[in-house]
Design a protein around this motif. Structure first.
Motif, PDB file in Angstrom:
ATOM      1  N   ARG A  65       0.839  -1.211   0.000  1.00  0.00           N
ATOM      2  CA  ARG A  65       0.000   0.000   0.000  1.00  0.00           C
ATOM      3  C   ARG A  65       0.867   1.251   0.000  1.00  0.00           C
ATOM      4  O   ARG A  65       0.574   2.218  -0.700  1.00  0.00           O
ATOM      5  N   LYS A  66       1.943   1.236   0.748  1.00  0.00           N
ATOM      6  CA  LYS A  66       2.852   2.391   0.805  1.00  0.00           C
ATOM      7  C   LYS A  66       3.500   2.609  -0.561  1.00  0.00           C
ATOM      8  O   LYS A  66       3.616   3.752  -1.019  1.00  0.00           O
ATOM      9  N   GLN A  67       3.925   1.531  -1.227  1.00  0.00           N
ATOM     10  CA  GLN A  67       4.525   1.648  -2.560  1.00  0.00           C
ATOM     11  C   GLN A  67       3.530   2.228  -3.560  1.00  0.00           C
ATOM     12  O   GLN A  67       3.883   3.066  -4.384  1.00  0.00           O
ATOM     13  N   LYS A  68       2.277   1.773  -3.465  1.00  0.00           N
ATOM     14  CA  LYS A  68       1.241   2.255  -4.377  1.00  0.00           C
ATOM     15  C   LYS A  68       0.967   3.741  -4.144  1.00  0.00           C
ATOM     16  O   LYS A  68       0.832   4.510  -5.106  1.00  0.00           O
ATOM     17  N   ARG A  69       0.889   4.162  -2.879  1.00  0.00           N
ATOM     18  CA  ARG A  69       0.681   5.586  -2.568  1.00  0.00           C
ATOM     19  C   ARG A  69       1.837   6.428  -3.093  1.00  0.00           C
ATOM     20  O   ARG A  69       1.645   7.504  -3.645  1.00  0.00           O
ATOM     21  N   GLU A  70       3.060   5.924  -2.910  1.00  0.00           N
ATOM     22  CA  GLU A  70       4.251   6.644  -3.377  1.00  0.00           C
ATOM     23  C   GLU A  70       4.237   6.778  -4.903  1.00  0.00           C
ATOM     24  O   GLU A  70       4.551   7.840  -5.446  1.00  0.00           O
ATOM     25  N   GLN A  71       3.850   5.702  -5.595  1.00  0.00           N
ATOM     26  CA  GLN A  71       3.775   5.730  -7.062  1.00  0.00           C
ATOM     27  C   GLN A  71       2.716   6.729  -7.518  1.00  0.00           C
ATOM     28  O   GLN A  71       2.949   7.501  -8.451  1.00  0.00           O
ATOM     29  N   ARG A  92       1.652   9.353  -5.877  1.00  0.00           N
ATOM     30  CA  ARG A  92       2.148  10.696  -5.579  1.00  0.00           C
ATOM     31  C   ARG A  92       3.118  11.155  -6.657  1.00  0.00           C
ATOM     32  O   ARG A  92       3.050  12.287  -7.143  1.00  0.00           O
ATOM     33  N   LYS A  93       4.029  10.265  -7.091  1.00  0.00           N
ATOM     34  CA  LYS A  93       4.995  10.616  -8.142  1.00  0.00           C
ATOM     35  C   LYS A  93       4.286  10.920  -9.448  1.00  0.00           C
ATOM     36  O   LYS A  93       4.654  11.865 -10.156  1.00  0.00           O
ATOM     37  N   GLU A  94       3.264  10.119  -9.781  1.00  0.00           N
ATOM     38  CA  GLU A  94       2.512  10.354 -11.021  1.00  0.00           C
ATOM     39  C   GLU A  94       1.796  11.698 -10.980  1.00  0.00           C
ATOM     40  O   GLU A  94       1.768  12.426 -11.975  1.00  0.00           O
ATOM     41  N   ARG A  95       1.199  12.039  -9.815  1.00  0.00           N
ATOM     42  CA  ARG A  95       0.542  13.338  -9.686  1.00  0.00           C
ATOM     43  C   ARG A  95       1.523  14.482  -9.828  1.00  0.00           C
ATOM     44  O   ARG A  95       1.231  15.499 -10.452  1.00  0.00           O
ATOM     45  N   GLU A  96       2.732  14.334  -9.261  1.00  0.00           N
ATOM     46  CA  GLU A  96       3.750  15.369  -9.372  1.00  0.00           C
ATOM     47  C   GLU A  96       4.189  15.547 -10.812  1.00  0.00           C
ATOM     48  O   GLU A  96       4.415  16.673 -11.262  1.00  0.00           O
ATOM     49  N   GLU A  97       4.304  14.430 -11.554  1.00  0.00           N
ATOM     50  CA  GLU A  97       4.705  14.514 -12.982  1.00  0.00           C
ATOM     51  C   GLU A  97       3.632  15.214 -13.795  1.00  0.00           C
ATOM     52  O   GLU A  97       3.933  16.000 -14.691  1.00  0.00           O
ATOM     53  N   ILE A  98       2.369  14.930 -13.481  1.00  0.00           N
ATOM     54  CA  ILE A  98       1.271  15.556 -14.217  1.00  0.00           C
ATOM     55  C   ILE A  98       1.234  17.053 -13.942  1.00  0.00           C
ATOM     56  O   ILE A  98       1.113  17.867 -14.865  1.00  0.00           O
ATOM     57  N   THR A  99       1.370  17.454 -12.688  1.00  0.00           N
ATOM     58  CA  THR A  99       1.338  18.887 -12.351  1.00  0.00           C
ATOM     59  C   THR A  99       2.592  19.602 -12.856  1.00  0.00           C
ATOM     60  O   THR A  99       2.534  20.771 -13.210  1.00  0.00           O
ATOM     61  N   ALA A 100       3.717  18.913 -12.915  1.00  0.00           N
ATOM     62  CA  ALA A 100       4.946  19.528 -13.415  1.00  0.00           C
ATOM     63  C   ALA A 100       4.877  19.700 -14.937  1.00  0.00           C
ATOM     64  O   ALA A 100       5.439  20.635 -15.489  1.00  0.00           O
ATOM     65  N   GLY A 101       4.125  18.830 -15.626  1.00  0.00           N
ATOM     66  CA  GLY A 101       4.015  18.874 -17.087  1.00  0.00           C
ATOM     67  C   GLY A 101       3.035  19.900 -17.566  1.00  0.00           C
ATOM     68  O   GLY A 101       3.041  20.277 -18.739  1.00  0.00           O
ATOM     69  N   THR A 102       2.158  20.425 -16.694  1.00  0.00           N
ATOM     70  CA  THR A 102       1.165  21.401 -17.148  1.00  0.00           C
ATOM     71  C   THR A 102       1.601  22.812 -16.977  1.00  0.00           C
ATOM     72  O   THR A 102       2.518  23.236 -16.480  1.00  0.00           O
TER      73      THR A 102
END
Length: 176
Positions: free
Chosen positions: A158-164, A166-176
């Protein structure tokens, strides 16, 4: 074991009268410490039973026939840093074996009263063995440790999934 409102279960294969609570968060068991034996080399998981049996044989040979075994309590926790805690009765000293350091655990094939686990400690593999009054208690320890592994592994996933996520959300917000 600790008193709680958790349902009690009986193993279907048990012939004894005892019921044991398997749903305690951190169950505690009382046993006699048979001893510790060093494991000579790494082993594949399918050979864990054989390795444990060899270590138990060494401990039986080294133990005097009239030797008194120390009474200990074993606390099982799903906290990865406190997986299995061994405390000698009447002593304040505790030995903690982290869940990720425990390589194997089982009850002995020949003597079902004996529970053993193999853990890495101070850079070497060690097999620790304990004698219980009943076969059911030895099985209950093994089941409790297995449950602790499963709980800790599920928490890690569950911790790995949350971390993944979070990283995906950061990539999406950084790309916009």
């Amino acid at each position: 074991m600790a008193n709680s409102k958790a349902p009690v279960r009986k193993f279907s294969s048990e012939k004894a009268k005892g019921y044991y609570q398997l749903n305690d968060e951190e169950p505690t068991f009382t046993a006699r410490y048979l001893g510790m034996s060093r494991v000579e080399a790494m082993f594949p998981p399918e050979q864990g039973q054989t390795v444990s049996a060899r270590c138990i044989d060494k401990l039986h040979c080294a133990m005097p026939s009239k030797g008194k075994r120390r009474k200990v309590s074993l606390l099982i926790s799903s906290n990865i840093y406190r997986g299995l805690t061994v405390k000698e009765k009447g002593s304040k000293e505790e030995l903690c074996y982290k869940l990720f350091d425990i390589a194997y655990c089982s009850t002995d094939v020949r003597n079902k009263l004996i529970f053993s686990f193999i853990a890495e400690c101070e850079g070497e593999l060690q097999c620790h063995a304990f004698v219980f009054k009943t076969e059911e208690r030895a099985n209950a320890v093994c089941l409790a440790l297995s449950k602790a592994f499963n709980t800790a592994h599920g928490e890690w996933l569950r911790k790995q999934k949350r971390e993944q996520s979070r990283k995906e959300r950061e990539e999406i917000t950084a790309g916009t």
